[in-house]
Design a protein around this motif. Structure first.
Motif, PDB file in Angstrom:
ATOM      1  N   PRO A   1       3.334   1.125  22.964  1.00  0.00           N
ATOM      2  CA  PRO A   1       2.415   0.001  22.778  1.00  0.00           C
ATOM      3  C   PRO A   1       2.900  -1.271  23.452  1.00  0.00           C
ATOM      4  O   PRO A   1       4.070  -1.408  23.806  1.00  0.00           O
ATOM      5  CB  PRO A   1       2.416  -0.173  21.257  1.00  0.00           C
ATOM      6  N   ASP A   2       1.966  -2.205  23.621  1.00  0.00           N
ATOM      7  CA  ASP A   2       2.295  -3.550  24.082  1.00  0.00           C
ATOM      8  C   ASP A   2       2.647  -4.371  22.850  1.00  0.00           C
ATOM      9  O   ASP A   2       1.773  -4.761  22.082  1.00  0.00           O
ATOM     10  CB  ASP A   2       1.090  -4.152  24.816  1.00  0.00           C
ATOM     11  N   HIS A   3       3.926  -4.634  22.667  1.00  0.00           N
ATOM     12  CA  HIS A   3       4.389  -5.296  21.445  1.00  0.00           C
ATOM     13  C   HIS A   3       3.929  -6.745  21.320  1.00  0.00           C
ATOM     14  O   HIS A   3       4.097  -7.352  20.265  1.00  0.00           O
ATOM     15  CB  HIS A   3       5.917  -5.240  21.370  1.00  0.00           C
ATOM     16  N   SER A   4       3.373  -7.286  22.387  1.00  0.00           N
ATOM     17  CA  SER A   4       2.934  -8.680  22.346  1.00  0.00           C
ATOM     18  C   SER A   4       1.417  -8.826  22.243  1.00  0.00           C
ATOM     19  O   SER A   4       0.910  -9.947  22.151  1.00  0.00           O
ATOM     20  CB  SER A   4       3.425  -9.425  23.594  1.00  0.00           C
ATOM     21  N   SER A   5       0.694  -7.707  22.256  1.00  0.00           N
ATOM     22  CA  SER A   5      -0.770  -7.796  22.227  1.00  0.00           C
ATOM     23  C   SER A   5      -1.258  -8.228  20.850  1.00  0.00           C
ATOM     24  O   SER A   5      -0.606  -7.981  19.826  1.00  0.00           O
ATOM     25  CB  SER A   5      -1.399  -6.451  22.594  1.00  0.00           C
TER      26      SER A   5
END
Length: 231
Positions: free
Chosen positions: A8-12
């Motif tokens: 996953p994109d941990h900052s989304s």
């Protein structure tokens, strides 16, 4: 992980929103484990010192996972987590009031700890850089908590076997039901819910066999639990 789950994109925004609920579940779960082990220390005075140590470890885990959420700027959804854990916590308190040490140990040391081990195993490959080493260390600790319950139940197997099954029939479907509310969030942070359930079932079967159930009987118990959960 399965092929359908990617890192996953941990900052989304979607990740952070989902993480607020998953992080809360971990924090609340570890906090309740702290409380459960302290109640067990009072119920099993011969092991009180050991159980207090296990309780302190769980409290430390909760604080560590608070830090994981803070690192991402996430506020954990604690009210939701408490409401989801409430039925399982109530079963533990009911058993504790009744002096049913077997049920207390099954709920905390087998069911909850197997779920924790399964969840952390599934989360570790997709965790962010800050949370990954913390999760790895916590996973090592959870194995010790699981072993305590197994070691207590194993020499008493003939006397406790029926009670273990009876408790499982009540508590495992309750534990599995928590995942239903969290399935979309688990997928968003990179965990396949089906893989998580499979990991739990495998860990739980190993635990049942560790305390004395035969492989065939442990599989039968799990099959019955799966049917109950689906019902």
């Amino acid at each position: 992980m399965t092929d359908t789950i990617t890192s996953p994109d941990h900052s989304s925004a979607a990740y952070l929103d989902a993480y607020s609920r998953i992080n809360a579940m971990v924090i609340v779960g570890e906090g309740l484990a702290d409380r459960h082990f302290r109640l067990l220390a009072a119920a099993i005075p011969d092991d009180a010192e050991t159980l207090q140590v296990l309780a302190a470890m769980e409290g430390r885990h909760a604080r560590d996972f608070v830090g994981c959420g803070a690192n991402l700027g996430v506020k954990p959804d604690s009210p939701l987590a408490r409401s989801l854990f409430a039925p399982l916590h109530a079963l533990f308190l009911e058993a504790n009031r009744a002096g049913d040490r077997v049920a207390c140990l099954v709920i905390q040391c087998l069911i909850v700890e197997c779920f924790a081990v399964a969840a952390y195993r599934c989360y570790l490959p997709v965790a962010d850089a800050y949370a990954r080493p913390i999760t790895a260390e916590v996973l090592k600790d959870e194995a010790l908590h699981l072993s305590y319950g197994e070691d207590w139940l194993r020499p008493r197997f003939q006397q406790v076997a029926a009670g273990v099954v009876a408790c499982c029939q009540r508590a495992v479907p309750v534990a599995l039901s928590m995942l239903e509310r969290l399935k979309p969030d688990l997928e968003t942070i990179g965990i396949d819910p089906i893989e998580l359930v499979g990991e739990f079932m495998a860990c739980f079967q190993e635990s049942l066999q560790a305390i004395g159930f035969s492989p065939s009987r442990s599989r039968q118990v799990l099959s019955e639990l799966a049917v109950s959960a689906l019902a």
